[in-house]
Design an enzyme around this catalytic site. Structure first.
Site, PDB file in Angstrom:
ATOM      1  N   VAL A  21       0.841  -1.198   0.000  1.00 18.66           N
ATOM      2  CA  VAL A  21       0.000   0.000   0.000  1.00 18.66           C
ATOM      3  C   VAL A  21       0.878   1.251   0.000  1.00 18.66           C
ATOM      4  CG1 VAL A  21      -1.732   1.275   1.325  1.00 18.66           C
ATOM      5  CG2 VAL A  21      -1.893  -1.218   1.142  1.00 18.66           C
ATOM      6  N   CYS A 152     -10.311  -3.459   2.313  1.00 19.24           N
ATOM      7  CA  CYS A 152     -10.381  -3.255   0.857  1.00 19.24           C
ATOM      8  C   CYS A 152     -11.610  -3.902   0.212  1.00 19.24           C
ATOM      9  CB  CYS A 152      -9.103  -3.758   0.197  1.00 19.24           C
ATOM     10  SG  CYS A 152      -8.446  -5.261   0.913  1.00 19.24           S
ATOM     11  N   HIS A 245     -10.237  -6.959  -6.283  1.00 17.23           N
ATOM     12  CA  HIS A 245     -11.055  -7.915  -5.533  1.00 17.23           C
ATOM     13  C   HIS A 245     -12.434  -8.014  -6.195  1.00 17.23           C
ATOM     14  CE1 HIS A 245      -7.924  -8.032  -2.671  1.00 17.23           C
ATOM     15  NE2 HIS A 245      -8.474  -7.412  -1.651  1.00 17.23           N
TER      16      HIS A 245
HETATM   17  P1  NAP Z   1       2.960  -4.770   3.776  1.00 16.95           P
HETATM   18  O1  NAP Z   1       3.277  -4.841   2.328  1.00 16.95           O
HETATM   19  O2  NAP Z   1       3.274  -5.919   4.641  1.00 16.95           O
HETATM   20  O3  NAP Z   1       3.668  -3.432   4.379  1.00 16.95           O
HETATM   21  C1  NAP Z   1       3.709  -3.187   5.770  1.00 16.95           C
HETATM   22  C2  NAP Z   1       4.497  -1.923   6.062  1.00 16.95           C
HETATM   23  O4  NAP Z   1       4.575  -1.783   7.498  1.00 16.95           O
HETATM   24  C3  NAP Z   1       5.945  -1.950   5.557  1.00 16.95           C
HETATM   25  O5  NAP Z   1       6.332  -0.657   5.172  1.00 16.95           O
HETATM   26  C4  NAP Z   1       6.731  -2.377   6.800  1.00 16.95           C
HETATM   27  O6  NAP Z   1       8.065  -1.904   6.790  1.00 16.95           O
HETATM   28  C5  NAP Z   1       5.950  -1.654   7.874  1.00 16.95           C
HETATM   29  N1  NAP Z   1       6.177  -2.253   9.187  1.00 16.95           N
HETATM   30  C6  NAP Z   1       6.092  -3.562   9.553  1.00 16.95           C
HETATM   31  N2  NAP Z   1       6.413  -3.727  10.856  1.00 16.95           N
HETATM   32  C7  NAP Z   1       6.720  -2.498  11.325  1.00 16.95           C
HETATM   33  C8  NAP Z   1       7.152  -1.998  12.582  1.00 16.95           C
HETATM   34  N3  NAP Z   1       7.315  -2.797  13.633  1.00 16.95           N
HETATM   35  N4  NAP Z   1       7.369  -0.665  12.718  1.00 16.95           N
HETATM   36  C9  NAP Z   1       7.211   0.162  11.668  1.00 16.95           C
HETATM   37  N5  NAP Z   1       6.819  -0.248  10.430  1.00 16.95           N
HETATM   38  C10 NAP Z   1       6.577  -1.565  10.274  1.00 16.95           C
HETATM   39  O7  NAP Z   1       1.409  -4.489   3.985  1.00 16.95           O
HETATM   40  P2  NAP Z   1       0.366  -3.744   2.980  1.00 16.95           P
HETATM   41  O8  NAP Z   1      -0.335  -4.739   2.155  1.00 16.95           O
HETATM   42  O9  NAP Z   1       1.049  -2.600   2.330  1.00 16.95           O
HETATM   43  O10 NAP Z   1      -0.718  -3.210   4.009  1.00 16.95           O
HETATM   44  C11 NAP Z   1      -0.462  -2.093   4.851  1.00 16.95           C
HETATM   45  C12 NAP Z   1      -1.676  -1.891   5.754  1.00 16.95           C
HETATM   46  O11 NAP Z   1      -2.816  -1.606   4.939  1.00 16.95           O
HETATM   47  C13 NAP Z   1      -2.018  -3.154   6.569  1.00 16.95           C
HETATM   48  O12 NAP Z   1      -2.484  -2.763   7.827  1.00 16.95           O
HETATM   49  C14 NAP Z   1      -3.112  -3.799   5.716  1.00 16.95           C
HETATM   50  O13 NAP Z   1      -3.955  -4.616   6.471  1.00 16.95           O
HETATM   51  C15 NAP Z   1      -3.837  -2.589   5.145  1.00 16.95           C
HETATM   52  N6  NAP Z   1      -4.501  -2.778   3.862  1.00 16.95           N
HETATM   53  C16 NAP Z   1      -3.884  -3.440   2.846  1.00 16.95           C
HETATM   54  C17 NAP Z   1      -4.547  -3.547   1.610  1.00 16.95           C
HETATM   55  C18 NAP Z   1      -3.934  -4.249   0.438  1.00 16.95           C
HETATM   56  O14 NAP Z   1      -4.659  -4.464  -0.566  1.00 16.95           O
HETATM   57  N7  NAP Z   1      -2.666  -4.629   0.464  1.00 16.95           N
HETATM   58  C19 NAP Z   1      -5.795  -2.977   1.437  1.00 16.95           C
HETATM   59  C20 NAP Z   1      -6.382  -2.305   2.498  1.00 16.95           C
HETATM   60  C21 NAP Z   1      -5.711  -2.204   3.707  1.00 16.95           C
HETATM   61  P3  NAP Z   1       9.318  -2.851   6.326  1.00 16.95           P
HETATM   62  O15 NAP Z   1       9.292  -2.939   4.839  1.00 16.95           O
HETATM   63  O16 NAP Z   1      10.504  -2.108   6.845  1.00 16.95           O
HETATM   64  O17 NAP Z   1       9.107  -4.184   6.976  1.00 16.95           O
END
Ligand code: NAP
Length: 370
Positions: A21, A152, A245
């Site tokens: 995201v 989402c 989705h």
């Molecule tokens: P992701 O790819 O796993 O990215 C997670 C992010 O959080 C990365 O930048 C990671 O940094 C960071 N992070 C992890 N642990 C951390 C910590 N302890 N302290 C600070 N930063 C940390 O997840 P995503 O899919 O982008 O989703 C992000 C959020 O949006 C989630 O809460 C998810 O549920 C929500 N979401 C996702 C979608 C989707 O379609 N993907 C849609 C709606 C909502 P590093 O790279 O340094 O590990």
């Protein structure tokens, strides 16, 4: 031409900038007319590195050079100093711990994480559907604020259901989702699980669809949200699609309606983002597709900049009243784009602490209630 705009671009911070995201935010913020990316944060694994080294860039677009050189900062309020607006694309475990610190430090946080979505103090917003729920911000206990973007799949479901709710009332919803791999973040679902397969389980997802719907379709009154009584039953599945989705929905309505009535409700539906011509708003939130095999993710997820929902295959349902298919882009409308639109709406309503918009450009929101 938008009806309101700040006088200069507002510096914003992006938490969780390296993830799936976060990367979409970087794309969308590159040319945003109101917001300027000023700070990026991620986990301790990434902090201190240039973004281009910390992130595994997964987008088809080229990572902007200026962003590649930006230092990834630790995820703490000091990193967002000078940024009244903070977007969170954090993993929810990290969001649990830090989002309220940012709000307490005076930042307006717009979050994609599930952590505070169901907190009664926190608005859960689909900008076309429940803009007036932003009024919860007025009584929040923090110097800044916190508003959340729904799950989402919930966002796509809301865009399809709200026109029906307004016109006929919604009583029961049965939904089966076919969710894209990018919904699982970076690096995503392992290939041996994803290819040639369907995984009929996404942890916590069914509960989100079932609970968030009542809050979003609920009524704001006496300073709180009264949840809608519609019953939702959800099955969530991971499928080998990269983005988008797809939801197969059956619905029972409170008042009788013909298929033509439903088509008209969807086609005519517009919300505050369209009235205000906000920069990230789709021209039309819901597109009805007439082809017998539509919508399909590869063909239709990018309609209206990936910010519109598409619906098709409307037919009578032997169990409930009608069934149809709806599709929306999970990382654009379902995450980064939806959060940007939310922030644009809050800004246009004058609800971001520390940002004044010119009086003559402030919005005529009175009477807008949904
Ligand atoms: P992701 O790819 O796993 O990215 C997670 C992010 O959080 C990365 O930048 C990671 O940094 C960071 N992070 C992890 N642990 C951390 C910590 N302890 N302290 C600070 N930063 C940390 O997840 P995503 O899919 O982008 O989703 C992000 C959020 O949006 C989630 O809460 C998810 O549920 C929500 N979401 C996702 C979608 C989707 O379609 N993907 C849609 C709606 C909502 P590093 O790279 O340094 O590990």
């Amino acid at each position: 031409m938008s009806t309101t705009s700040p006088q200069e671009r507002i510096p914003v911070a992006l938490l969780g900038a390296t993830g799936s995201v976060g990367q979409r935010f970087i794309e969308l913020l590159a040319d945003h007319p109101w917001f300027r990316l000023a700070a990026i944060t991620a986990s301790p694994r990434s902090a201190g590195k240039p973004y281009g080294k910390a992130a595994r860039w997964m987008q088809a677009s080229t990572l902007p050079d200026a962003v590649a050189k930006m230092e990834v900062l630790p995820t703490a309020p000091e990193s967002a100093s000078g940024c009244p607006l903070v977007f969170s694309a954090l993993d929810s475990q990290a969001a649990d711990l830090v989002e309220l610190d940012f709000a307490a430090a005076g930042h307006m946080v717009v979050s994609n994480a599930k952590s505070y979505r169901m907190d009664p103090r926190v608005p859960l917003i689909v900008p076309e559907v429940n803009p007036n729920h932003l009024r919860l911000l007025e009584s929040q206990p923090w110097a800044g604020g916190l508003a959340t973007n729904p799950n989402c799949s919930t966002i796509g479901l809301m865009l399809a259901l709200k026109p029906l709710e307004d016109a006929f009332g919604i009583e029961k919803v049965h939904v089966v989702t076919l969710q894209a791999l990018s919904g699982a973040g970076v690096p995503g679902v392992p290939s041996l699980q994803a290819v040639d397969n369907v995984v009929p389980f996404i942890g916590g997802e069914e509960d989100k669809l079932e609970s968030e719907t009542g809050k979003i379709l609920g009524r704001f009154d006496d300073g709180q949200i009264h949840h809608h009584s519609a019953v939702v039953s959800a099955h969530c599945n991971r499928v080998p699609v990269i983005d988008g989705h797809t939801l197969c929905v059956s619905v029972s309505l409170a008042r009788p309606a013909s298929p033509e009535d439903l088509f008209a409700a969807w086609n005519q539906y517009r919300g505050e983002p369209q009235r205000l011509d906000l920069p990230t708003a789709p021209a039309q939130p819901v597109h009805v597709l007439s082809q017998p095999d539509a919508p399909q993710p590869r063909l239709h997820r990018d309609l209206d900049g990936g910010m519109a929902a598409t619906v098709g295959r409307l037919r009578p349902c032997p169990l409930l009243d009608y069934k149809f298919v709806t599709l929306s882009h999970n990382t654009l409308r379902g995450a980064a784009g939806g959060a940007l639109l939310l922030a644009e709406l809050a800004l246009a309503r004058g609800q971001i602490p520390g940002i004044e918009i010119p009086q003559e450009e402030s919005l005529r929101m009175e009477g807008s209630d949904s």
